[in-house]
Scaffold this motif. Structure first.
Motif, PDB file in Angstrom:
ATOM      1  N   ALA B 217       0.839  -1.200   0.000  1.00 51.83           N
ATOM      2  CA  ALA B 217       0.000   0.000   0.000  1.00 51.83           C
ATOM      3  C   ALA B 217       0.875   1.250   0.000  1.00 51.83           C
ATOM      4  O   ALA B 217       1.930   1.270   0.625  1.00 51.83           O
ATOM      5  N   GLN B 221      -2.730   5.564   0.710  1.00 50.91           N
ATOM      6  CA  GLN B 221      -3.684   4.503   1.035  1.00 50.91           C
ATOM      7  C   GLN B 221      -3.625   4.154   2.516  1.00 50.91           C
ATOM      8  O   GLN B 221      -4.654   3.916   3.148  1.00 50.91           O
ATOM      9  N   HIS B 225      -6.967   4.522   4.660  1.00 51.20           N
ATOM     10  CA  HIS B 225      -7.610   3.318   5.174  1.00 51.20           C
ATOM     11  C   HIS B 225      -7.249   3.005   6.612  1.00 51.20           C
ATOM     12  O   HIS B 225      -8.005   2.349   7.315  1.00 51.20           O
ATOM     13  N   LEU B 226      -6.061   3.419   7.057  1.00 56.69           N
ATOM     14  CA  LEU B 226      -5.615   3.012   8.396  1.00 56.69           C
ATOM     15  C   LEU B 226      -5.436   4.197   9.349  1.00 56.69           C
ATOM     16  O   LEU B 226      -6.065   4.267  10.394  1.00 56.69           O
TER      17      LEU B 226
END
Lengths: 277, 312
Positions: B217, B221, B225-226
């Motif tokens: 990733a 990203q 996403h995290l």
């Protein structure tokens, strides 16, 4: 997962087919405040296509470090390590492996299907393809009816199955598992071991599996790599003579006891080596 | 036949139930009410004590003698008391909110809205700046080393000294009204968001970052996403601090001479003319506004974190 099903792809007859992971004189040293720690020293190992290889040994023997080096999460300080004929980092970028950690590490804000979908989204699979893959891998780990649930609604064992599905979703040929069932109770662990064997037989993946349970290593593997600490090294590599088809009861057999004994001897020898040194 | 322990057990259980008679909400609110009551009592006593000299002076000047009872009564109803009694402040607040047309310059709703709009603008500006800087700091070692000391330094500068300069400089450039106040408000509110978000964006455990790496990733990203979803508990905690700071910044921005609008201006004009009731009413209006804003963010926090499965 343990019901007989037609194999998705032909399983290689011989476990020692094309080499997938090759380590030649791999050493890895961590610098620390108390001086360098030799996590791995001169490790030589070849893992072939479709093998199920377990790494077993006490804490600090470098089994996890070796798995992480294969995944390009650590870099060896010397020696040569190739994955699918590439450097581990090139293999990582080519999505050669799926990695399963001890904790499931699912996102609480995503459903099970959403969690499995995450690597696919990151890798840019289109929506239709994602749906199809999610359905397939969730079926593989028998979680189809839980696709819309959130992680906290599932038991620990089911969460770990979901994390295995997530590692399988993008069709990597290699599955690296770092004590994936270490935090689970023995009954759940037995079921998941059986399920993992069946999954391996169905998919023909190459699996690297770190554990410190002797029965788990013996039951699962085609080959068991025994390691010992300070410096982390391989002390024994045991080819399993157990048949391909292994019901859980095989653990009561004489062969199983013999291999377990040899693993235990290997662990003890590694330990006394250290004691003498 | 019967075990003698049983009736005792029932008695004990019912006693325990009586203890719980107030219910959960009741038990939570009792200590709050007790403290509030103590404050009101202390306030009345202080009002009598601080306002009494003026009453005695007036009486002495008129050559009258006053009884203690008369003094106490008089301290409760002065037009410009040193310390207005709670009921005078309450009446002033009530009159300011409901007794005026909301377009009137005497309306606390009108002044409150002026302050609120600048506060919200400054809060939005400051939070956005805090989040963007935190994202930069987490991704760039150079920014990590260069921004943080300046951010800390910015908060050690006394805002009371900076605010008039900002107002005057911007006014000379023809910028007046909401924007200068919003800038001062943003100045105070970006810092807690910055600190909270740097912590929050680094909160996911190493295993989560390893997983992202195993999927190859990119930084964006991982952020989307995290890092960002995991940082939400920290974000909300820092937003609560930031919105209160934003309100303080706006009021400070309204204090410099010339300001005629907003709760800060109301505080200032009250102090010019010795209108203590007006000062205290504006003060309480500001406090109520701050409490409402913090509560609002807390409500959004509860709903969001529960929906995301991050609530404890």
């Amino acid at each position: 997962m343990n019901r007989p099903r037609p194999a998705l792809r032909p399983v290689p007859a011989a476990a020692t087919a094309a080499p997938v992971i090759e380590a030649r004189g791999v050493s890895l040293t961590f610098p620390t405040a108390d001086g360098p720690v030799h996590a791995l020293k001169d490790v030589n190992l070849t893992i072939g296509q479709g093998e199920f290889v377990s790494f077993i040994g006490p804490s600090g023997c470098g089994k996890t470090t070796f798995l992480r080096a294969i995944a390009a999460l650590e870099s060896p300080t010397s020696g040569q390590l190739t994955v699918n004929g590439m450097t581990p980092d090139a293999a990582r970028r080519a999505r050669a492996y799926g990695y399963v950690f001890q904790a499931p590490g699912l996102y609480p804000w995503r459903t099970i299907a959403g969690n499995v979908s995450l690597p696919l989204e990151i890798m840019g699979f289109d929506r239709a393809d994602r749906q199809q893959r999610i359905a397939r891998v969730l079926e593989l780990v028998e979680l189809s009816q839980f696709a819309g649930r959130y992680p906290w609604q599932l038991s620990g064992g089911m969460q770990q199955r979901a994390s295995i599905a997530r590692a399988l979703a993008f069709d990597a040929d290699i599955l690296l598992m770092d004590e994936p069932f270490g935090a689970l109770d023995e009954i759940v662990r037995d079921r998941l071991n059986e399920a993992l064997r069946a999954l391996w037989a169905r998919t023909g993946k190459t699996i690297g599996f770190v554990t410190h349970s002797i029965p788990e290593a013996v039951y699962l593997s085609t080959r068991i790599v025994v390691m010992s600490p300070r410096p982390g090294r391989i002390t024994d590599v045991i080819e399993s003579p157990l048949p391909r088809d292994r019901p859980l009861e095989i653990r009561d057999s004489k062969e199983f006891a013999e291999i377990s004994h040899r693993v235990r001897e290997g662990l003890r020898a590694g330990h006394s080596d250290h004691g003498d040194a | 036949m019967h075990d003698p322990a049983v009736p005792t057990g029932i008695v004990a259980a019912s006693a325990a139930r009586r203890g719980r008679g107030l219910g959960k909400a009741g038990r939570a609110i009792m200590p709050v009410l007790a403290v509030l009551g103590a404050i009101v009592v202390a306030w009345y006593l202080a009002a009598v004590w601080m306002n009494a000299p003026w009453v005695r002076d007036q009486a002495a000047r008129a050559g009258e003698t006053v009884t203690a009872g008369q003094v106490v009564r008089a301290t409760m109803a002065q037009e410009r008391p040193v310390l207005p009694a709670p009921h005078q402040v309450a009446a002033g607040l009530w009159d300011g909110v409901t007794g005026q047309k909301i377009t009137s310059k005497r309306s606390l709703v009108w002044h409150g809205w002026i302050t609120l709009s600048a506060t919200l603008a400054g809060f939005a500006l400051g939070s956005a700046a805090g989040i963007l800087l935190a994202v930069g700091i987490v991704h760039s070692r150079v920014m990590d080393l260069s921004i943080m000391p300046w951010a800390v330094a910015s908060q050690t500068v006394p805002i009371l000294a900076i605010a008039p300069m900002v107002i005057v400089v911007l006014a000379s450039m023809g910028v007046t009204g909401l924007l200068p106040k919003a800038l001062i408000s943003a100045w105070l509110s970006f810092f807690p968001v910055l600190v909270g978000m740097v912590k929050g964006l680094r909160a996911p455990d190493p295993m989560q970052f390893d997983l992202m790496r195993s999927w190859n990733a990119g930084g964006g990203q991982v952020l989307r996403h995290l890092r960002l979803p995991s940082s939400l508990p920290w974000l909300f905690a820092s937003l609560k601090v930031a919105i209160a700071a934003a309100l303080v910044g706006t009021i400070v921005g309204e204090l410099p001479a010339g300001a005629t609008q907003g709760l800060g201006a109301r505080l200032l004009s009250g102090s010019y003319y010795g209108q203590t009731i007006q000062i205290w009413s504006a003060l309480f209006a500001a406090a109520i506004l701050a409490a409402a804003l913090v509560w609002l963010i807390g409500a959004i926090e509860r709903v969001t974190l529960r929906r995301m499965g991050l609530a404890r």
